[in-house]
Design a protein around this motif. Structure first.
Motif: not given
Length: 296
Positions: A182-191, A250-257, A259-263
């Motif tokens: 139950g921990l699967g997240p939407r990524l960014g705005n999800g669009r 999205a900002p959290v993903l970019r900081v944490a990941l 260049a991987l966040s681009d994918d």
């Protein structure tokens, strides 16, 4: 048919070999080491070595060889490995197919990365222009490595693969545990669009392309309609019977990941126009069906 397969031990190659054999085809696997059995042949793509007699006697060659794109980080040395593992193997096979004494179709691996990392909501048929970035450059070189076979008049198909779904690996592999919890997240705005398809339909589509002599050039391998990340997240949760209320901003993903966040945040909306126009029938034509098939 007698089909020679490079990359036969991988996530897609192993499933393809099983499917082709189930359909009554003879399959010879290309292997790089060990003592090959009666269904395998040694080759050395980096050195340009392959059994020409084997290729001469084959009806088709499918090349899925290449180091995994999903590995991170993509260091300079690993990018070189990604490049050489695809371009060298394809060049070796294309030369053998070009030199073949009989008509031999070549189905050569490629990927949705040829369209770049983020094309928004644009519908990307096979006629869409190439994108920008390392993966686009890699895919252009990868497809270009078949030129000798094409110039020799052999039929060549470029398998522009999206994100095949199966619980044995690929995209779903690292996602299943958090979603089951139950921990699967939407990524960014999800669009952002996700060009996915079931692995079952992927192998069926490749077998379809082997037999359709009128098809050559690039072929998109994805669902007829690419879902958004929000749709993917909600549907996977529904199929698993688990909630999907979390969001990874999205900002959290970019900081944490990095260049991987681009994918993860990029949007590619592929349309498999060639398959649809040539009468291919999807068994898993929508996201829910593809996920149920993947998890069966």
């Amino acid at each position: 048919m007698h089909v020679v397969v490079g990359g036969a031990s991988g996530f897609l190659g192993s499933a393809l070999v099983s499917h082709l054999r189930d359909q009554g085809h003879q399959v010879t696997r290309l292997v790089r080491s060990g003592t090959p059995g009666p269904d395998a042949s040694l080759w050395d793509p980096a050195a340009g070595r392959i059994d020409q007699v084997l290729v001469d006697r084959a009806d088709a060659v499918v090349n899925l060889s290449g180091a995994t794109i999903a590995r991170w980080p993509r260091t300079k040395s690993y990018k070189k490995q990604l490049w050489s593992s695809r371009v060298d193997s394809t060049t070796t096979i294309a030369r053998a197919v070009a030199a073949s004494s009989s008509p031999t179709v070549l189905l050569s691996g490629s990927a949705m990365g040829i369209y770049g990392a983020d094309r928004g909501q644009d519908r990307l048929t096979e006629s869409a222009g190439r994108g920008e970035g390392f993966l686009a450059d890699l895919c252009v070189a990868w497809e270009g490595a078949t030129v000798e076979a094409e110039q020799a008049g052999q039929r060549v198909v470029h398998l522009r693969t999206g994100l095949p779904l199966d619980d044995e690996g690929g995209l779903l592999g690292p996602m299943l545990l958090p979603f089951k919890l139950g921990l699967g997240p939407r990524l960014g705005n999800g669009r952002q669009r996700m060009s996915v398809m079931s692995r079952r339909d992927w192998v069926r589509a490749v077998a379809f392309l082997l037999e359709r002599e009128s098809i050559s050039g690039p072929v998109n391998l994805s669902l007829p309609e690419a879902p958004t990340n929000a749709e993917f997240t909600n549907t996977l949760g529904d199929v698993l019977g688990r909630p999907t209320v979390l969001v990874a901003p999205a900002p959290v993903l970019r900081v944490a990941l990095g260049a991987l966040s681009d994918d993860l945040l990029g949007s590619l909306r592929m349309v498999p126009r060639v398959l649809l126009d040539n009468g291919f029938v999807f068994e898993d034509a929508d996201l829910a069906s593809a996920l149920r098939s993947a998890l069966a």
